[in-house]
Scaffold this active site. Structure first.
Site, short mmCIF file in Angstrom:
data_model
loop_
_atom_site.label_atom_id
_atom_site.label_comp_id
_atom_site.label_asym_id
_atom_site.label_seq_id
_atom_site.Cartn_x
_atom_site.Cartn_y
_atom_site.Cartn_z
N HIS A 16 -9.15 -3.94 -1.49
CA HIS A 16 -8.12 -3.15 -0.80
C HIS A 16 -8.45 -1.65 -0.88
CE1 HIS A 16 -3.75 -2.15 0.16
NE2 HIS A 16 -4.24 -1.00 -0.29
N GLU A 17 -8.76 -1.19 -2.11
CA GLU A 17 -9.00 0.25 -2.29
C GLU A 17 -10.27 0.69 -1.56
OE1 GLU A 17 -6.67 2.03 -3.25
OE2 GLU A 17 -5.47 0.38 -4.04
N HIS B 106 -10.06 1.45 2.11
CA HIS B 106 -9.56 2.78 2.49
C HIS B 106 -10.71 3.74 2.77
CE1 HIS B 106 -5.21 2.58 2.02
NE2 HIS B 106 -5.33 1.97 0.84
N CYS C 195 0.86 -1.19 0.00
CA CYS C 195 0.00 0.00 0.00
C CYS C 195 0.89 1.23 0.00
CB CYS C 195 -0.88 -0.01 1.24
SG CYS C 195 -2.00 1.41 1.36
#
Ligand code: NI
Length: 175
Positions: A140-141, A144, A98
């Site tokens: 994953h994104e 955030h 990341c």
């Protein structure tokens, strides 16, 4: 414009970002241009708006990334107000990095197959069924946007460490 990427420890990475309410605005186009410039400069596979300090539910991923290797190409995608829904219960573990956690890699469990929906910059619907690395990057994104960084999802900390120590023979990576 290339923007600074916030690093883990910054409280702005830990909050829930807000929905975008107006599409196709000058501000939204400018935000996405900055995100693309920053992701390309940092050689990332994806980037979420809160990583450059903008608490909106906007992510980009795909294309320029060199990190996917042989794990398949992902189309260059802008995803706004995303909803990610697992398809089936199968999860797989693989390495993630990341831009907000530079120099480190860890093995993270993710759903193998997901459906994701959201909007592009002009407000058109995006709706895709994906698996593998594509599904991993999306999860994953989108994490955030809820203040979740990948180390929070690691189950086995024996497989978390510095990339140059873990993979001494691999080409040096930017982060
Ligand atoms: Ni990230």
């Amino acid at each position: 414009m290339i923007r600074d990427v916030l690093r883990m420890g910054d409280g702005r990475l830990l909050v829930r970002s807000k929905e975008v309410t107006e599409f196709d605005t000058k501000e939204l186009h400018a935000l996405l241009a900055d995100m693309r410039d920053t992701m390309a400069y940092m050689n990332g596979a994806g980037l979420a708006a809160p990583q450059i300090g903008v608490p909106l539910r906007v992510v980009i991923f795909g294309a320029q990334n060199l990190r996917s290797g042989d794990r398949g190409d992902i189309p260059e995608t802008t995803l706004i107000n995303p909803v990610v829904e697992p398809i089936g219960l199968l999860t797989t573990e693989d390495w993630e990095g990341c831009l907000s956690v530079p120099g480190l890699r860890g093995r993270v469990p993710r759903y193998e197959k997901v459906r994701y929906r959201g909007f592009d910059v002009t407000g058109n619907t995006v709706d895709r069924l994906v698996d593998g690395f594509h599904a991993r990057v999306v999860q994953h994104e989108c994490d955030h946007l809820d203040g979740v960084l990948y180390p929070m999802r690691i189950r086995d900390f024996n497989s978390f460490g510095f990339v140059d120590v873990l993979f001494p023979d691999a080409a040096i990576q930017d982060d």
